[in-house]
Design a protein around this motif. Structure first.
Motif: not given
Length: 320
Positions: A121-124, A129-131, A219-224, A235-238
């Protein structure tokens, strides 16, 4: 969105990740539900870290023949720094997972399934969120300042909140779940629910999975935003994000029994967020080199871990 990635690089990365996940799921299925030993967790953690380093080396080698030498070095260093930052922030996830598993009394043999679903789920989620984040930054440069201010605030808030255990009984999401869904109190193996239709009732494992999914979002909202302070290349971010998340399950079992030993690590993570947030806020005035960022992040985390081993944690108030 500018990126060094070609269609071939995206295909290779996707195949690389799918193969790694397939092997992980196959091993998990063959071994069946079981309590993961420290030795097994250590071996798997080392394997995931080695996989990330092999990918980074392959990326550097591939770019050497297509970009000027310094550019290939810079991109490889950006991946390594981003991976380290995301890996460090993932440790905070692990401490929250440990709290959830302890609160709900999740059997050791059932924890693996929840974690692997959480990883998928975290990968998806992070990919989406990254894009979205990269598209916003490409169109609105001021979003970087918003990310920087958010990270700075989060770091300061985390620093002052160290040692304060959240009260799960007052968690609004958990209270909503317990108030609106038909639940049963005991576990049924790895089942998330029993019965069908209106007779369906959800097990505690389902509640834990929902809480972990929500934790992934937080945590995705913090880390991204943190990784965008290091590189703007999606690409590097993902790739750095995904490789950091892939080893989350093994890292959990490795650190679960050592959480109390690294009682100062949260302070280190808070300082890392403050540093990265500051870096984003001054990006148009002074750009901190990637090598310096890697050194600061690495030194801060190592120092907090070493000091954790040298300085004993304070005894809880009222303890004998």
């Amino acid at each position: 969105m500018e990126t060094i990635a070609t269609p071939l690089m995206w295909v290779v990365f996707t195949a690389f990740v799918l193969a790694a996940l397939a092997v992980d799921l196959l091993v998990l299925r063959q071994n069946g539900p079981h309590k993961v030993s420290t030795r097994e967790a250590l071996l798997w953690s080392a394997a995931w870290i080695a996989l990330a380093l092999v990918f980074n080396a392959g990326l550097w080698w591939y770019l050497q023949g297509r970009l000027p030498g310094p550019e290939a070095d810079r991109i490889a260093l950006e991946f390594l720094t981003g991976y380290l930052v995301e890996k460090a922030l993932a440790v905070d996830n692990i401490f929250v997972f440990l709290m959830l598993f302890t609160y709900f009394g999740v059997p050791a043999q059932s924890q693996q399934r929840v974690l692997i679903l959480g990883v998928l789920g975290a990968i998806v989620l992070r990919g989406i969120l990254i894009f979205v984040g990269a598209a916003l930054i490409a169109k609105f440069h001021w979003v970087l300042y918003l990310f920087g201010a958010f990270l700075l605030f989060t770091g300061v808030k985390m620093f002052w909140a160290v040692g304060q255990e959240p009260d799960m009984d007052k968690n609004p999401i958990l209270r909503w779940i317990t108030g609106h869904l038909p639940l049963i109190r005991r576990y049924h193996g790895e089942a998330l629910w029993i019965g069908e239709g209106r007779r369906r009732k959800y097990t505690p494992l389902f509640v834990v999975l929902v809480m972990i999914a929500i934790t992934d979002v937080i945590f995705a909202v913090d880390s991204i935003p943190a990784i965008f302070a290091i590189t703007l290349d999606p690409f590097i971010v993902l790739t750095s994000n995904v490789f950091a998340v892939l080893g989350l399950r093994a890292l959990y079992f490795l650190l679960a029994d050592m959480a109390d030993r690294f009682h100062l690590l949260a302070y280190g993570l808070a300082l890392v967020l403050v540093f990265i947030g500051t870096k984003m806020l001054i990006i148009d005035v002074f750009k901190i080199p990637v090598a310096v960022s890697l050194g600061v992040v690495g030194a801060t985390l190592v120092a907090s871990m070493v000091l954790s081993l040298l300085i004993k944690p304070k005894a809880p108030a009222g303890a004998a």
